[in-house]
Design an enzyme around this catalytic site. Sequence first.
Site, PDB file in Angstrom:
ATOM      1  N   LYS A 129       4.245   9.605  -2.446  1.00 47.79           N
ATOM      2  CA  LYS A 129       3.227   8.927  -1.661  1.00 47.79           C
ATOM      3  C   LYS A 129       3.565   7.398  -1.891  1.00 47.79           C
ATOM      4  O   LYS A 129       3.848   6.753  -2.967  1.00 47.79           O
ATOM      5  CB  LYS A 129       1.510   9.188  -2.044  1.00 47.79           C
ATOM      6  CG  LYS A 129       1.300  10.854  -1.841  1.00 47.79           C
ATOM      7  CD  LYS A 129       0.644  10.620  -0.251  1.00 47.79           C
ATOM      8  CE  LYS A 129       0.123  11.970  -0.064  1.00 47.79           C
ATOM      9  NZ  LYS A 129      -0.847  12.545  -0.816  1.00 47.79           N
ATOM     10  N   HIS A 132       0.735   1.882  -2.840  1.00 47.72           N
ATOM     11  CA  HIS A 132       0.158   0.857  -1.980  1.00 47.72           C
ATOM     12  C   HIS A 132      -0.813  -0.376  -2.901  1.00 47.72           C
ATOM     13  O   HIS A 132      -0.996  -0.158  -4.004  1.00 47.72           O
ATOM     14  CB  HIS A 132      -0.783   1.614  -0.880  1.00 47.72           C
ATOM     15  CG  HIS A 132      -1.998   2.366  -1.533  1.00 47.72           C
ATOM     16  ND1 HIS A 132      -2.938   1.933  -2.209  1.00 47.72           N
ATOM     17  CD2 HIS A 132      -2.127   3.738  -1.582  1.00 47.72           C
ATOM     18  CE1 HIS A 132      -3.722   2.780  -2.446  1.00 47.72           C
ATOM     19  NE2 HIS A 132      -3.280   3.878  -2.205  1.00 47.72           N
ATOM     20  N   HIS A 135      -3.075   0.634  -5.465  1.00 50.21           N
ATOM     21  CA  HIS A 135      -2.487   0.758  -6.768  1.00 50.21           C
ATOM     22  C   HIS A 135      -2.145  -0.529  -7.563  1.00 50.21           C
ATOM     23  O   HIS A 135      -2.150  -0.583  -8.839  1.00 50.21           O
ATOM     24  CB  HIS A 135      -1.435   1.602  -6.570  1.00 50.21           C
ATOM     25  CG  HIS A 135      -1.769   3.059  -6.102  1.00 50.21           C
ATOM     26  ND1 HIS A 135      -1.012   3.559  -5.051  1.00 50.21           N
ATOM     27  CD2 HIS A 135      -2.523   4.293  -6.609  1.00 50.21           C
ATOM     28  CE1 HIS A 135      -1.497   4.697  -4.784  1.00 50.21           C
ATOM     29  NE2 HIS A 135      -2.515   5.241  -5.778  1.00 50.21           N
TER      30      HIS A 135
HETATM   31  N1  ARG Z   1      -3.735   9.265  -8.204  1.00 48.96           N
HETATM   32  C1  ARG Z   1      -5.051   8.853  -7.761  1.00 48.96           C
HETATM   33  C2  ARG Z   1      -4.947   7.972  -6.560  1.00 48.96           C
HETATM   34  O1  ARG Z   1      -4.079   7.562  -6.195  1.00 48.96           O
HETATM   35  C3  ARG Z   1      -5.734   7.911  -8.760  1.00 48.96           C
HETATM   36  C4  ARG Z   1      -5.925   8.509 -10.348  1.00 48.96           C
HETATM   37  C5  ARG Z   1      -7.012   8.029 -10.910  1.00 48.96           C
HETATM   38  N2  ARG Z   1      -7.195   8.637 -12.257  1.00 48.96           N
HETATM   39  C6  ARG Z   1      -7.933   9.651 -12.471  1.00 48.96           C
HETATM   40  N3  ARG Z   1      -8.060   9.796 -13.680  1.00 48.96           N
HETATM   41  N4  ARG Z   1      -8.517  10.333 -11.906  1.00 48.96           N
HETATM   42  O2  ARG Z   1      -5.955   7.838  -5.900  1.00 48.96           O
END
Ligand code: ARG
Length: 572
Positions: A129, A132, A135
Site C-alpha cells: 500500500k 502516504h 505515515h
Molecule cells: N499499519 C497501520 C496503518 O497504516 C498503522 C499501525 C499502527 N500501529 C499499531 N500498533 N497498530 O494504519
Amino acid sequence: MDIKNKLTEIIIKNASEKTLTEEFVQGLISVPPEEKLGDFSLPCFRLAKGRKPVEVAEELKNSIAASEDADFFSEIKVVGPYLNFYLNRSKISGTVVAEILKDRENYGRLKEGEGKKIIVEYSSPNIAKPFHIGHLCSTAIGNSLSRIYDFLGYDVVRINHIGDWGTQFGKLISAYKRWGNRETVEKDPINELLKIYVKFHAEAKEHPELEDEARRNFKLLEEGDSEVTALWKFFVEVSLKEFNRMYKLLGISFDSYAGESFYSDKMPEIVAILREKSLLEESDGAQVVRFEDPNMPPCIILKSDGSTIYATRDIAAALYRKRHYDFYKNIYVVGTPQALHFKQVFGVLKKMGYEWADDCVHVGFGYVRFPDRVLSTRNGDVVLLEDVINESVAKTKEIIIENGTAGQIENLDEAANIIGIGAVLFEFQKNGRERDIVFELSKMLDFEGESGPYVQYSYARGRSVLRKANELGIDYKNANLKLLTEDQEYQLVKILQKMSQQVLDSASKNEPYIVTRYAIEICKAFNKFYNSTNVLKSEPDVRAARLALIDATTSCIKETLNLIGVGVVEKM
Ligand code: ARG
C-alpha cells in the site's frame, strides 16, 4: 546551567521557611512582562504564612545578599510583596556560553532516563500500500520523540510495526496469481500491487466466489503453505525496499521491523488467556471482550470464521514487548482516527490483569490538508510522501537559484535535499500534533517565515561569519565571555540556557513542536542580535566574545534541528 533551577535552589537555601519544595517554588517564580522589571519575579504571599509578605520579601533579599550566591544577581528589588531578581549578566553569559562550547552537540543532555527503556513505535506503513502523508506524520513525530527521549538518557527502542498480515493478503495473492507479473511488480512495486488489488475488488463485485478463494489463500498463508508464503514474502520484500529508500532519504532508522505477521503465532496464547479469565463473550458468532463503560464498543478478538484481527495482533504485540523489553513506556505514534482502537487494546490488557497497560501511550496526530495543492496524486485521494518531497526539493532548488547564491554552494542537489526535506519535516512538527496540518508549500519554504529554511538560513548565516573570522585569522578561543552583557546578547543567552527545560517539556507532553518552536525562538533572538551589531567590526575583545556567542548559537540550532530530524547546510 539552567537559571530558573539555580534561582529556585538559591531561594530554598535562603528562605527562613525550611519546608519549601522545588516544585512549589518553581510554580511561584514568574517572568515579568517587561525586562526592566527584572529577569524573574517572586510573589511572597504564599511564603508569608501569617506574616506580612513585604517583610518576608525583605528578609529573603537580605539573606541572599549575604550568602555565597550573592554574585548571581546584579540587583534584587523589593517591590511591595514581590521580589524582583536582576541576574548578573556577566556571570550568566560567561557560564552558559562556556558550557555550550564545551559540551557542543551534547549541551543540555540529561540522565533522567538512565536505566529505563522506552519503546517508540512509528511509521508502520502497510505492505503493498502507498506510503502516504499520514505515515510521514507518524515517521516525523516518532523519529523526533526517539531522539528527544534519547537526549534525556532513556534507552530507546524504535519499532516499525509494519502492516504485513491480515485477510487482505489472501486477496492480493489471488489477484497476483491472476494478473500479476514479477517484472512489472519489481519495477514499481507499490503501484503495481495496488493496481491489481483494486482490480480484485472490482472483479469480486461481479464474481463473489473470488472472495472465497481469497479467504482460502489467507488460510493457506496462516498454515504456512510454501507457495503462498513465497508470494507473501515477495510482496513484503519489494515493499520494504521502497519504504527503505524513503527512510534513507529522510535519515530515519529502526531497531526492529517486527510487524503484524511477527505476532501471528503469538495469538493463540492471547485467546487462551482471555478464555481462562472468562473475558471472551460471543457476539454474532464473533468472540469479543466487553467493557463496563457504555461508550466503549466491545473489542473483537476472533471473527466469526475464527480468524484474528488487527486488535488481537496489537494485544499480542504489547505483551511480547513487555516480556521482551520490559519497557518503562510503550509509545504508539499513530493518527488520531485510531484513538478508539488503542483505547480498546489498552482496555483489554488492563482486564487481563496487566497493570503496565497504563504505561502504553497512544500519541495521536491530526489530518493533513492541502489547500494549495498542485501535487500530483497518482493514487486517487492519497497524497504520496514521495510527491511531496520531490516537489519541495525541486522548489527549494529554484529558490536558491533565484536568490543568486547557488554559485557558492558546493553541492546544490545535496543542499536542496537537506533544505527541501527539512522544510517538510519541520512543517509537520510546528504545531500541536492533534491539530490538523495545513500544508502550503509556499509558506513551508518561506526563508523569512517560521519555517525550516528560516532556521537553517540563520544557522548558515552564523557559520558564514565564523568562516570569515577564520579567514581573517581572528581567534576567539579564549574570549572573555563575561563581556556579553548587552540586551540582545543577554536575551539570546537566556534563551540558549533553556535547552534542557524545553526538551523535558516536549517529552512530558510527547510534543515535538515544543522543540521546533524553540529552534525558531533561538533564531529570532539570534537575528535580532546579529542585525543590531557589526560583529567583525567590533572592538577586538568584544568581537571575540560575540564570535563565541555565534559559535554557541549555531551549535544549539544544529542540536535542536537534529532533535526533530532536520539537517543543516553550511551555505544557502
Ligand atoms: N499499519 C497501520 C496503518 O497504516 C498503522 C499501525 C499502527 N500501529 C499499531 N500498533 N497498530 O494504519
